[in-house]
Design a protein around this motif. Structure first.
Motif, PDB file in Angstrom:
ATOM      1  N   ILE A 185     -11.072  -5.381  -4.483  1.00  0.00           N
ATOM      2  CA  ILE A 185     -10.859  -4.870  -5.835  1.00  0.00           C
ATOM      3  C   ILE A 185     -12.193  -4.833  -6.575  1.00  0.00           C
ATOM      4  N   ASP A 186     -12.591  -3.656  -7.031  1.00  0.00           N
ATOM      5  CA  ASP A 186     -13.769  -3.500  -7.885  1.00  0.00           C
ATOM      6  C   ASP A 186     -13.312  -3.386  -9.329  1.00  0.00           C
ATOM      7  N   PHE A 187     -14.132  -3.914 -10.258  1.00  0.00           N
ATOM      8  CA  PHE A 187     -13.748  -3.843 -11.665  1.00  0.00           C
ATOM      9  C   PHE A 187     -14.983  -3.867 -12.550  1.00  0.00           C
ATOM     10  N   ASP A 188     -14.790  -3.412 -13.785  1.00  0.00           N
ATOM     11  CA  ASP A 188     -15.789  -3.591 -14.832  1.00  0.00           C
ATOM     12  C   ASP A 188     -15.113  -4.328 -15.976  1.00  0.00           C
ATOM     13  N   TYR A 221      -9.973  -0.989  -9.747  1.00  0.00           N
ATOM     14  CA  TYR A 221      -9.312  -0.170  -8.739  1.00  0.00           C
ATOM     15  C   TYR A 221      -9.340  -0.889  -7.393  1.00  0.00           C
ATOM     16  N   GLY A 222      -8.367  -0.589  -6.572  1.00  0.00           N
ATOM     17  CA  GLY A 222      -8.327  -1.106  -5.216  1.00  0.00           C
ATOM     18  C   GLY A 222      -9.063  -0.186  -4.267  1.00  0.00           C
ATOM     19  N   LYS A 271     -13.840   7.137  -0.200  1.00  0.00           N
ATOM     20  CA  LYS A 271     -13.758   5.870  -0.918  1.00  0.00           C
ATOM     21  C   LYS A 271     -13.053   6.096  -2.249  1.00  0.00           C
ATOM     22  N   ASN A 272     -12.609   5.003  -2.851  1.00  0.00           N
ATOM     23  CA  ASN A 272     -12.102   5.052  -4.217  1.00  0.00           C
ATOM     24  C   ASN A 272     -13.214   4.681  -5.181  1.00  0.00           C
ATOM     25  N   ASP A 273     -13.067   5.069  -6.440  1.00  0.00           N
ATOM     26  CA  ASP A 273     -14.032   4.706  -7.469  1.00  0.00           C
ATOM     27  C   ASP A 273     -13.319   4.745  -8.812  1.00  0.00           C
ATOM     28  N   PHE A 274     -14.055   4.474  -9.895  1.00  0.00           N
ATOM     29  CA  PHE A 274     -13.430   4.429 -11.215  1.00  0.00           C
ATOM     30  C   PHE A 274     -12.860   5.788 -11.622  1.00  0.00           C
ATOM     31  N   GLU A 275     -13.509   6.871 -11.252  1.00  0.00           N
ATOM     32  CA  GLU A 275     -13.004   8.195 -11.609  1.00  0.00           C
ATOM     33  C   GLU A 275     -11.821   8.598 -10.741  1.00  0.00           C
ATOM     34  N   VAL A 306      -7.808   7.280  -2.078  1.00  0.00           N
ATOM     35  CA  VAL A 306      -7.285   6.832  -0.785  1.00  0.00           C
ATOM     36  C   VAL A 306      -6.255   5.763  -1.075  1.00  0.00           C
ATOM     37  N   SER A 307      -4.992   6.143  -1.066  1.00  0.00           N
ATOM     38  CA  SER A 307      -3.902   5.217  -1.381  1.00  0.00           C
ATOM     39  C   SER A 307      -2.622   5.720  -0.734  1.00  0.00           C
ATOM     40  N   PRO A 308      -1.605   4.870  -0.628  1.00  0.00           N
ATOM     41  CA  PRO A 308      -0.387   5.266   0.081  1.00  0.00           C
ATOM     42  C   PRO A 308       0.489   6.215  -0.727  1.00  0.00           C
ATOM     43  N   SER A 309       1.297   6.939  -0.020  1.00  0.00           N
ATOM     44  CA  SER A 309       2.404   7.724  -0.588  1.00  0.00           C
ATOM     45  C   SER A 309       3.692   7.246   0.057  1.00  0.00           C
ATOM     46  N   GLU A 310       4.800   7.572  -0.572  1.00  0.00           N
ATOM     47  CA  GLU A 310       6.106   7.168  -0.051  1.00  0.00           C
ATOM     48  C   GLU A 310       7.015   8.387   0.060  1.00  0.00           C
ATOM     49  N   ARG A 311       7.881   8.337   1.040  1.00  0.00           N
ATOM     50  CA  ARG A 311       8.869   9.403   1.190  1.00  0.00           C
ATOM     51  C   ARG A 311      10.084   8.858   1.936  1.00  0.00           C
TER      52      ARG A 311
END
Length: 812
Positions: free
Chosen positions: A501-504, A509-510, A763-767, A772-777
């Motif tokens: 987990i990155d944060f300011d 965000y994860g 990668k993920n970032d603040f914007e 890159v995260s899961p979806s569900e169906r």
């Protein structure tokens, strides 16, 4: 790194035996919290004021002063603000601010301000914040009363966001507190404390905490604690890590080793200490708060206690002091579980928790890997087990599963009855994939706790590799627990990369790794199910070693004599023959001169290197750059294999590979080659098998693994509610068609949580926090209504899918 394969799908079958419960999953997946990257102060601990007690010191960080974090106002003017220690708040909080009378300023208030940990103190309109401080009128002031005016202002000081005032009377220290409500959103506000017009004020423990926190104790920053809670971890390992054994062994020293007793009791009485990670620790987030966090998120606490040893620099407290360290372990169990009439149970009760925390585990040591620790461990284990036989004691198996202390540490564990051993590694994603089944062969009774691991970056490929590895952890009885490390990173104070987990100051965000961990942790199941499949486990071909080779140094020199490089491609090694490729009579490598000697292996995949060497005295013995590398199989500066002499801060000889700059260890031997001493080295490389001898003694013989992953990685678990969860991981760029067969019928409707379709370097970032995260169906098998015994499932390339089925029509 990523080999392109043919585009056609692979086809595989997996049979799931829903009544075959192979093992109970227990507390398999959890989290590790260490206060590095300002994970506690300026992170999970919700305090918004930096250096609230004026205890910052150059011993914490050379750039610190007692007023670090504070600005005297006006910035051009004569306000007197100094830090004193003549009349401290208490014995553990020695320093306080002396704030002189106001000095007139046209554009700025007179006093002192604090911008918090990042680019300001983030406040939200309508949200409440609890301000508190301790204050007194200074003895040198003639005034009998004073006004303490506190404001939240905009960063440029022109706009007031909230205000509160207090009347201070002459006398001793008094605590003042009030709630302040911000009237505007302001991500970069500043806290301003005004000077009185006439009086000199003494101030300490200046605090601002949001009322809107994750917990009722107003301690845990909401978004960070929620992200941890959303993982549904089965345990939290805390507080370290290297944090728990680095520093002076004298508890009174300002830079002492972390001792948990510093961190409990009233927050204003907790001493500030130097962190191993080069900043100040307030211990506002202490052991009580860690136990409360575990309680609130339903995780088992695993406190890690030092035994007065630091294996990283081979120092230890004198043996006559060992009992104080063992007492720390015994007393933390009493603190967590003891009755309110016990000494430490009373401390817990006085802090607001008379009920015990029901702690089950305790860990002794962190990455300890030398004999002095193991001797002490046996004494500590005996005392703890005798007094608390139901507590599961976790030992230390060092910092690498390839280390020469790994085997003897597990042998000691079996001899002492230690149920779980903690081992760590930070290796490349390729190594992790190729070692997914590493613990399926484990000849010890003690189970494995992988207390720290990561793959050295936070791309989708890293997360994908970790997912493959985690299926292997799920499927072996040898692994009791595992947790990624580290957990949190304040992006302004990065010590370590990557994290979950990155944060300011106001958002977080994860990483892709976070979401993979969440998918596995939330779906670890109650029981592992037996399975059968037609997936061939790939037997890797030989590791390609025909690249560039050299002997290279870092910050320490080396003299090489009588070096001979021999081609054994035809002769083999048994007869000692071969063709000489290179001979060097005498070579001096020095940091300020020649730093590398090229080796003319000329594409050979079977060769022998023999030479004498003398290490030079390093300019900085504590530097991590004093190692000497025998490099081979080099295709780029970031892709090669190496035997390293005096690596690990000068304390080990190792074999490792580098893939895109990410290292992986194959062997670590705790051998230090001393300066000005002559040694004889003999290395043989036979395709991917590397052997190394020092002064006639073989140190290791290991086979390097090329990246040749299996077509599919998977696991199947069952929960108490008869849900069967199947995890499918495809690290290849070839899709897979998977036929799933069940021995009992499952509902035709099933759920899918999936991660796929991302670039491998995404990668993920603040914007883009969820790039890159899961979806569900929801999916339907067969006719979508009738129960099914089998189904065909298309698994995309580079994918992690979690499928959840409901067993029906059986007595379970």
């Amino acid at each position: 790194m990523y080999v392109q394969e043919h585009s056609m799908s692979t086809q595989h079958s997996i049979s799931i035996h829903t009544d075959d419960r192979v093992k109970e999953q227990g507390d398999l997946f959890g989290v590790f919290f260490e206060d590095l990257n300002h994970a506690a102060d300026g992170g999970l601990y919700a305090e918004l004021v930096r250096n609230r007690s004026f205890e910052f010191d150059p011993i914490d960080n050379p750039d610190y002063t007692p007023l670090t974090g504070w600005t005297v106002l006006p910035t051009v003017g004569g306000t007197r603000a100094t830090v004193a220690d003549a009349h401290p708040l208490n014995a553990n909080n020695q320093h306080y601010l002396v704030l002189g009378p106001a000095v007139s300023a046209a554009d700025e208030p007179a006093g002192i301000s604090n911008d918090g940990f990042n680019d300001g103190i983030p406040v939200q309109a309508g949200k409440r914040y609890r301000f508190s401080c301790w204050a007194r009128i200074d003895d040198d002031s003639a005034a009998s009363t004073a006004k303490l005016l506190v404001e939240l202002r905009s960063h440029d000081l022109t706009a007031v966001r909230a205000t509160e005032s207090f009347a201070v009377a002459a006398g001793g220290w008094s605590k003042f507190e009030a709630e302040m409500t911000a009237d505007h959103d302001d991500p970069t506000a500043t806290l301003v404390i005004h000077s009185d017009d006439r009086a000199t004020l003494d101030l300490d423990m200046v605090s601002l905490l949001p009322i809107d926190t994750f917990d009722d104790d107003h301690v845990l920053r909401r978004d960070l604690a929620k992200k941890i809670a959303d993982l549904k971890p089965r345990f939290v390992r805390f507080p370290g890590g290297c944090l728990i054994h680095d520093g002076a062994f004298d508890p009174a020293a300002r830079d002492s080793v972390y001792r948990w007793k510093f961190t409990v009791g009233p927050v204003e009485e907790r001493p500030s200490k130097r962190s191993r990670w080069k900043y100040n620790q307030t211990f506002g987030l202490g052991f009580y708060e860690y136990f409360r966090l575990c309680e609130q998120i339903g995780a088992e606490p695993i406190p890690v206690i030092s035994l007065g040893c630091n294996s990283h620099d081979h120092t230890e407290d004198p043996i006559e002091n060992l009992q104080s360290w063992i007492d720390d372990a015994l007393d933390v169990i009493e603190f967590a579980n003891g009755p309110v009439y016990s000494t430490w149970g009373r401390v817990r009760a006085d802090m607001g928790h008379p009920e015990p925390f029901d702690m089950k585990y305790i860990a002794l040591g962190n990455e300890e890997e030398y004999q002095e620790f193991y001797d002490r461990y046996e004494i500590a284990h005996r005392q703890i087990h005798d007094r608390y036989p139901d507590i599961q004691i976790i030992g230390s198996a060092g910092a690498c599963p390839c280390s020469d202390v790994y085997k003897p540490s597990f042998e000691q564990a079996d001899r002492t009855g230690t149920p779980i051993m903690d081992v760590h590694f930070y290796h490349s994603p390729e190594w992790v994939v190729m070692n997914a089944y590493r613990y399926h062969s484990h000849p010890y009774h003690a189970k494995v706790f992988i207390g720290e691991y990561a793959t050295l970056d936070d791309t989708w490929f890293n997360a994908l590799a970790e997912a493959a590895f985690m299926t292997g952890l799920e499927r072996t009885p040898a692994v009791a627990m595992a947790c990624y490390a580290p957990l949190l990173n304040n992006v302004k104070y990065r010590n370590w990369d990557p994290v979950l987990i990155d944060f300011d100051g106001q958002s977080s965000y994860g990483t892709p790794d976070y979401y993979v961990q969440r998918m596995f942790s939330r779906n670890q199941g109650t029981s592992l199910l037996g399975t059968s499949d037609d997936i061939a486990h790939v037997v890797p071909s030989g590791y390609p070693v025909d690249g560039a080779a050299s002997i290279a140094i870092g910050d320490a020199g080396m003299t090489i004599d009588d070096l001979t490089l021999t081609d054994l491609t035809q002769a083999g090694s048994a007869d000692g023959g071969g063709v000489t490729l290179q001979h060097e009579s005498h070579v001096v490598l020095a940091p300020d001169g020649t730093i590398a000697l090229p080796l003319r292996t000329d594409g050979r995949e079977h060769f022998r290197l023999e030479f004498d060497f003398v290490p030079a005295v390093p300019a900085d013995p504590g530097s991590g750059g004093n190692e000497m590398r025998i490099r081979f199989a080099g295709t780029t500066d970031e892709d090669y294999a190496a035997v390293t002499i005096n690596g690990w801060w000068g304390r080990a000889l190792s074999l490792r590979t580098f893939e895109h700059g990410k290292e992986s260890y194959y062997a670590v031997s705790h051998i230090k080659c001393l300066p000005n001493v002559s040694y004889h080295a003999l290395m043989e490389v036979d395709h991917g098998t590397v052997s190394f001898a020092l002064d006639g003694e073989r140190i290791f013989r290991e086979t390097l693994l090329p990246y040749e992953p299996d077509d599919l990685y998977y696991s199947a678990v069952r929960d108490a509610d008869d849900t069967v969860t199947v995890k499918l991981v495809n690290v290849k760029d070839t899709p897979a068609d998977v036929r799933l067969t069940f021995d009992h019928a499952v509902d035709a409707t099933y759920s899918v949580e999936h991660m796929d379709g991302f670039s491998l370097d995404a990668k993920n970032d603040f914007e883009h926090p969820a790039r890159v995260s899961p979806s569900e169906r929801t999916e339907h098998a067969g006719d979508g209504v009738s129960p099914v015994y089998e189904l065909d499932y298309p698994l995309p390339a580079h994918a992690v899918h979690v499928l959840k089925f409901r067993l029906i029509g059986e007595e379970n």
